[in-house]
Design a protein around this motif. Structure first.
Motif, PDB file in Angstrom:
ATOM      1  N   GLN A 190       0.835  -1.196   0.000  1.00 55.49           N
ATOM      2  CA  GLN A 190       0.000   0.000   0.000  1.00 55.49           C
ATOM      3  C   GLN A 190       0.871   1.248   0.000  1.00 55.49           C
ATOM      4  N   GLY A 191       0.625   2.085  -0.985  1.00 54.07           N
ATOM      5  CA  GLY A 191       1.357   3.342  -1.067  1.00 54.07           C
ATOM      6  C   GLY A 191       2.761   3.185  -1.610  1.00 54.07           C
ATOM      7  N   GLN A 192       3.240   1.985  -1.768  1.00 54.68           N
ATOM      8  CA  GLN A 192       4.601   1.764  -2.249  1.00 54.68           C
ATOM      9  C   GLN A 192       4.641   1.347  -3.712  1.00 54.68           C
ATOM     10  N   GLN A 193       3.473   1.078  -4.296  1.00 57.23           N
ATOM     11  CA  GLN A 193       3.448   0.636  -5.676  1.00 57.23           C
ATOM     12  C   GLN A 193       3.873   1.769  -6.591  1.00 57.23           C
ATOM     13  N   GLU A 194       4.716   1.416  -7.560  1.00 57.26           N
ATOM     14  CA  GLU A 194       5.131   2.409  -8.535  1.00 57.26           C
ATOM     15  C   GLU A 194       4.037   2.553  -9.589  1.00 57.26           C
ATOM     16  N   ASP A 195       4.028   3.694 -10.215  1.00 61.11           N
ATOM     17  CA  ASP A 195       3.060   3.912 -11.280  1.00 61.11           C
ATOM     18  C   ASP A 195       3.421   3.037 -12.470  1.00 61.11           C
ATOM     19  N   VAL A 196       2.435   2.329 -12.964  1.00 63.64           N
ATOM     20  CA  VAL A 196       2.629   1.479 -14.122  1.00 63.64           C
ATOM     21  C   VAL A 196       2.010   2.192 -15.311  1.00 63.64           C
ATOM     22  N   THR A 197       2.840   2.577 -16.247  1.00 64.78           N
ATOM     23  CA  THR A 197       2.354   3.307 -17.416  1.00 64.78           C
ATOM     24  C   THR A 197       1.889   2.338 -18.500  1.00 64.78           C
ATOM     25  N   ASN A 198       1.024   2.846 -19.346  1.00 70.37           N
ATOM     26  CA  ASN A 198       0.562   2.038 -20.474  1.00 70.37           C
ATOM     27  C   ASN A 198       1.731   1.627 -21.362  1.00 70.37           C
ATOM     28  N   LEU A 199       2.674   2.538 -21.548  1.00 64.13           N
ATOM     29  CA  LEU A 199       3.835   2.242 -22.382  1.00 64.13           C
ATOM     30  C   LEU A 199       4.642   1.084 -21.808  1.00 64.13           C
ATOM     31  N   ARG A 200       4.801   1.071 -20.506  1.00 64.81           N
ATOM     32  CA  ARG A 200       5.561  -0.006 -19.860  1.00 64.81           C
ATOM     33  C   ARG A 200       4.845  -1.348 -20.014  1.00 64.81           C
ATOM     34  N   VAL A 201       3.529  -1.352 -19.832  1.00 63.59           N
ATOM     35  CA  VAL A 201       2.752  -2.584 -20.005  1.00 63.59           C
ATOM     36  C   VAL A 201       2.844  -3.045 -21.455  1.00 63.59           C
ATOM     37  N   ARG A 202       2.737  -2.116 -22.394  1.00 68.43           N
ATOM     38  CA  ARG A 202       2.829  -2.473 -23.814  1.00 68.43           C
ATOM     39  C   ARG A 202       4.201  -3.058 -24.142  1.00 68.43           C
ATOM     40  N   ASN A 203       5.255  -2.495 -23.584  1.00 72.69           N
ATOM     41  CA  ASN A 203       6.604  -3.013 -23.841  1.00 72.69           C
ATOM     42  C   ASN A 203       6.763  -4.432 -23.293  1.00 72.69           C
ATOM     43  N   TYR A 204       6.276  -4.665 -22.092  1.00 69.93           N
ATOM     44  CA  TYR A 204       6.351  -6.014 -21.512  1.00 69.93           C
ATOM     45  C   TYR A 204       5.517  -6.992 -22.339  1.00 69.93           C
ATOM     46  N   ALA A 205       4.325  -6.558 -22.746  1.00 73.19           N
ATOM     47  CA  ALA A 205       3.455  -7.417 -23.557  1.00 73.19           C
ATOM     48  C   ALA A 205       4.090  -7.687 -24.918  1.00 73.19           C
ATOM     49  N   ALA A 206       4.747  -6.692 -25.498  1.00 78.74           N
ATOM     50  CA  ALA A 206       5.419  -6.883 -26.789  1.00 78.74           C
ATOM     51  C   ALA A 206       6.539  -7.916 -26.665  1.00 78.74           C
ATOM     52  N   ASN A 207       7.236  -7.907 -25.544  1.00 74.92           N
ATOM     53  CA  ASN A 207       8.281  -8.908 -25.311  1.00 74.92           C
ATOM     54  C   ASN A 207       7.693 -10.305 -25.240  1.00 74.92           C
ATOM     55  N   VAL A 208       6.546 -10.428 -24.573  1.00 73.77           N
ATOM     56  CA  VAL A 208       5.875 -11.736 -24.469  1.00 73.77           C
ATOM     57  C   VAL A 208       5.412 -12.190 -25.851  1.00 73.77           C
ATOM     58  N   ILE A 209       4.839 -11.287 -26.614  1.00 69.05           N
ATOM     59  CA  ILE A 209       4.346 -11.637 -27.948  1.00 69.05           C
ATOM     60  C   ILE A 209       5.502 -12.041 -28.860  1.00 69.05           C
ATOM     61  N   SER A 210       6.582 -11.315 -28.809  1.00 64.33           N
ATOM     62  CA  SER A 210       7.753 -11.650 -29.617  1.00 64.33           C
ATOM     63  C   SER A 210       8.296 -13.019 -29.240  1.00 64.33           C
ATOM     64  N   SER A 211       8.339 -13.282 -27.968  1.00 61.02           N
ATOM     65  CA  SER A 211       8.807 -14.582 -27.478  1.00 61.02           C
ATOM     66  C   SER A 211       7.857 -15.694 -27.915  1.00 61.02           C
ATOM     67  N   ASP A 212       6.569 -15.415 -27.877  1.00 62.59           N
ATOM     68  CA  ASP A 212       5.571 -16.382 -28.319  1.00 62.59           C
ATOM     69  C   ASP A 212       5.707 -16.655 -29.818  1.00 62.59           C
ATOM     70  N   ASP A 213       5.969 -15.622 -30.603  1.00 62.12           N
ATOM     71  CA  ASP A 213       6.165 -15.804 -32.045  1.00 62.12           C
ATOM     72  C   ASP A 213       7.346 -16.740 -32.311  1.00 62.12           C
ATOM     73  N   PHE A 214       8.436 -16.557 -31.571  1.00 56.08           N
ATOM     74  CA  PHE A 214       9.598 -17.427 -31.728  1.00 56.08           C
ATOM     75  C   PHE A 214       9.241 -18.870 -31.368  1.00 56.08           C
ATOM     76  N   THR A 215       8.466 -19.042 -30.310  1.00 62.29           N
ATOM     77  CA  THR A 215       8.051 -20.379 -29.893  1.00 62.29           C
ATOM     78  C   THR A 215       7.244 -21.051 -31.004  1.00 62.29           C
ATOM     79  N   HIS A 216       6.323 -20.316 -31.599  1.00 61.00           N
ATOM     80  CA  HIS A 216       5.515 -20.868 -32.692  1.00 61.00           C
ATOM     81  C   HIS A 216       6.364 -21.192 -33.915  1.00 61.00           C
ATOM     82  N   GLU A 217       7.327 -20.338 -34.213  1.00 64.61           N
ATOM     83  CA  GLU A 217       8.226 -20.583 -35.345  1.00 64.61           C
ATOM     84  C   GLU A 217       9.003 -21.883 -35.139  1.00 64.61           C
TER      85      GLU A 217
END
Length: 100
Positions: free
Chosen positions: A51-78
Motif C-alpha cells: 500500500q502506497g509503495q506501488q510504482e506507477d505502471v504506465t501504459n507504455l511499460r505494459v505495452r513493452n512487456y506485452a510486446a516482449n511476451v508476444i515476440s517470445s511467443d512468435d519465436f516459440t511458434h516458429e
C-alpha cells in the motif's frame, strides 16, 4: 543443416534436427518465454501488501512487456512449426522405408 530443406536431409539428420529443435523450444520456454510472462504478470498484478509503495505502471511499460511476451511467443511458434516439419518429414521417410 538449417540451410538445407528438411526434405533433403538424411533420416538421421532429420532426427538430429528434431532433437535440436525440441531442446531449443524447451530452453526458450524455460529461460525466455515463462520469465517474460512472469515479469508481465508481476507488473500488472495488484499488490495489496504494498500500500502506497506501488510504482506507477504506465501504459507504455505494459505495452513493452506485452510486446516482449508476444515476440517470445512468435519465436516459440516458429520453432514449433520447424519441429512439426521435421516430424512430418520423418514420418514420410519411415512410411516409405516400411513400404506404406
Amino acid at each position: 543443416m538449417a540451410n538445407r530443406s528438411i526434405e533433403h536431409l538424411t533420416l538421421v539428420d532429420k532426427f538430429k534436427q528434431a532433437d535440436q529443435t525440441t531442446r531449443a523450444i524447451m530452453d526458450h520456454i524455460e529461460r525466455g518465454f515463462l520469465p517474460k510472462v512472469n515479469d508481465l504478470e508481476r507488473l500488472v498484478r495488484p499488490n495489496p501488501d504494498a500500500q502506497g509503495q506501488q510504482e506507477d505502471v504506465t501504459n507504455l511499460r505494459v505495452r513493452n512487456y506485452a510486446a516482449n511476451v508476444i515476440s517470445s511467443d512468435d519465436f516459440t511458434h516458429e520453432q514449433s512449426r520447424l519441429l512439426d516439419d521435421c516430424l512430418k518429414a520423418i514420418d514420410v521417410d519411415v512410411a516409405r522405408e516400411l513400404g506404406s
